[in-house]
Motif scaffolding. Sequence first.
Motif, short mmCIF file in Angstrom:
data_model
loop_
_atom_site.label_atom_id
_atom_site.label_comp_id
_atom_site.label_asym_id
_atom_site.label_seq_id
_atom_site.Cartn_x
_atom_site.Cartn_y
_atom_site.Cartn_z
N CYS A 53 15.52 -4.90 5.25
CA CYS A 53 14.97 -5.82 4.24
C CYS A 53 16.03 -6.79 3.74
O CYS A 53 15.72 -7.95 3.43
CB CYS A 53 14.39 -5.03 3.07
SG CYS A 53 12.89 -4.10 3.46
N ALA A 95 6.39 -8.52 3.39
CA ALA A 95 5.84 -8.14 2.09
C ALA A 95 4.34 -8.44 2.03
O ALA A 95 3.55 -7.63 1.52
CB ALA A 95 6.57 -8.87 0.97
N VAL A 149 2.44 -5.80 4.07
CA VAL A 149 2.32 -4.53 3.34
C VAL A 149 1.23 -4.63 2.27
O VAL A 149 0.42 -3.72 2.09
CB VAL A 149 3.67 -4.14 2.72
CG1 VAL A 149 3.51 -2.94 1.78
CG2 VAL A 149 4.69 -3.81 3.80
N PHE A 150 1.21 -5.77 1.57
CA PHE A 150 0.19 -5.98 0.53
C PHE A 150 -1.21 -5.94 1.12
O PHE A 150 -2.12 -5.31 0.58
CB PHE A 150 0.46 -7.32 -0.16
CG PHE A 150 -0.45 -7.62 -1.31
CD1 PHE A 150 -0.25 -7.02 -2.54
CD2 PHE A 150 -1.51 -8.51 -1.17
CE1 PHE A 150 -1.10 -7.28 -3.61
CE2 PHE A 150 -2.35 -8.79 -2.23
CZ PHE A 150 -2.15 -8.17 -3.46
N PHE A 206 -2.09 -2.28 2.28
CA PHE A 206 -2.43 -1.41 1.14
C PHE A 206 -3.83 -1.69 0.62
O PHE A 206 -4.64 -0.78 0.38
CB PHE A 206 -1.40 -1.58 0.02
CG PHE A 206 -0.14 -0.80 0.21
CD1 PHE A 206 -0.06 0.19 1.17
CD2 PHE A 206 0.98 -1.04 -0.57
CE1 PHE A 206 1.10 0.93 1.35
CE2 PHE A 206 2.15 -0.31 -0.40
CZ PHE A 206 2.21 0.66 0.56
N GLU A 215 -3.85 4.15 -6.66
CA GLU A 215 -3.51 2.76 -6.32
C GLU A 215 -2.62 2.13 -7.38
O GLU A 215 -1.72 1.36 -7.07
CB GLU A 215 -4.78 1.95 -6.15
CG GLU A 215 -4.49 0.53 -5.65
CD GLU A 215 -5.74 -0.24 -5.27
OE1 GLU A 215 -5.60 -1.26 -4.58
OE2 GLU A 215 -6.85 0.18 -5.66
N THR A 275 0.79 3.33 -6.75
CA THR A 275 1.32 2.64 -5.57
C THR A 275 1.71 1.22 -5.90
O THR A 275 2.75 0.72 -5.46
CB THR A 275 0.28 2.65 -4.44
OG1 THR A 275 -0.11 4.00 -4.16
CG2 THR A 275 0.83 2.01 -3.18
N GLY A 276 0.87 0.54 -6.70
CA GLY A 276 1.16 -0.84 -7.06
C GLY A 276 2.41 -0.97 -7.91
O GLY A 276 3.26 -1.84 -7.67
N SER A 322 5.44 -0.12 -5.63
CA SER A 322 5.74 -1.15 -4.64
C SER A 322 6.26 -2.42 -5.29
O SER A 322 7.17 -3.07 -4.76
CB SER A 322 4.49 -1.46 -3.81
OG SER A 322 3.43 -1.92 -4.63
N VAL A 342 9.91 -1.85 -6.21
CA VAL A 342 10.76 -1.96 -5.04
C VAL A 342 10.93 -3.42 -4.62
O VAL A 342 12.03 -3.88 -4.32
CB VAL A 342 10.18 -1.12 -3.88
CG1 VAL A 342 10.96 -1.38 -2.59
CG2 VAL A 342 10.23 0.36 -4.22
N MET A 343 9.82 -4.16 -4.61
CA MET A 343 9.87 -5.57 -4.21
C MET A 343 10.73 -6.38 -5.17
O MET A 343 11.52 -7.24 -4.75
CB MET A 343 8.45 -6.14 -4.15
CG MET A 343 8.37 -7.55 -3.61
SD MET A 343 9.03 -7.67 -1.94
CE MET A 343 7.95 -6.52 -1.09
#
Length: 289
Positions: A34, A46, A49-50, A53, A109, A112-113, A116, A119-120
């Motif tokens: 990354c 990115a 991945v979005f 998901f 979710e 997860t959101g 994520s 991390v982003m």
Amino acid sequence: MSRSSRVTTIRFGDREIIADGLRLNFWADISHRCMTASWPAFIAGAALVFVVFNTIFGFLYWLGDNPVSNITHSDYIDYLYFSIETLSTAGYGDMHPQTHYGHFIATVELFTGIFSMSVMTGLVFARFSRPRARLLFANNPVISTYEGKPTLMVRLANERHNFIGNATARLWVLRNVVSAEGQSVRRFDELLLVKNEHPALALTWTLYHVLDDRSPLHNMSADDMKAASVGLMVVVSGLDVVAAQTIHARKTYDHTDIRFGQRYVDILETFDNSRVRIDYGKFHDTEAG
């Protein structure tokens, strides 16, 4: 996940090295991937991945028995939109979970959101805050007479024109040699510089290596360098006083880049007894000398 062997191509200056037989796990070094990916590739990854998901969570909502309110026809696209609102934590309010199943999927979710996005955010910040040295290296090293001695010279400049404190330069030569056992090996040696430190690099700096009997390049002609497949590597590091971070820059040259009997064109011009003009349009130019 099982490890797989793959072929990796590495560019080292003008050389292309093919690494085969390494057993690599894609996820084992995902952080490095990354950080080293280009911005278009990073953003595309990115976005992928979005989309993945939301596709998965939209499908999970669609499997349930009317788990979300205000969805008339229970079309998958409606659940996909709800998933996007939930994963991004937007939550417009017109749709919301109304069953235990819907609340459970929404809870997973949301976690997860949040995870994520954290991390982003960290990756984007790390990419933006990573120190980068905007150093410009001349296209060609030159070999000419300096202070009455044959000398290898490499010119560089600080494109930002800010101060790089305690700048240190190291020059290396890479060449093929034959060992005592008769094996051809690639050897690297550091070349001694007349001055390898600069207290405050803001404009330009020329590195000088005298080709005396202590130099691995002593009395080597262009043909000799070609036979030994000579390469040069310049490594410069220092403290960026604006960012208060240590920066590094590297430049590699092949033996074909070295120009014999040439010197760099002077790019400094003094006028009005107080001002100095630097013509970077001539930065890479050389002339006989």
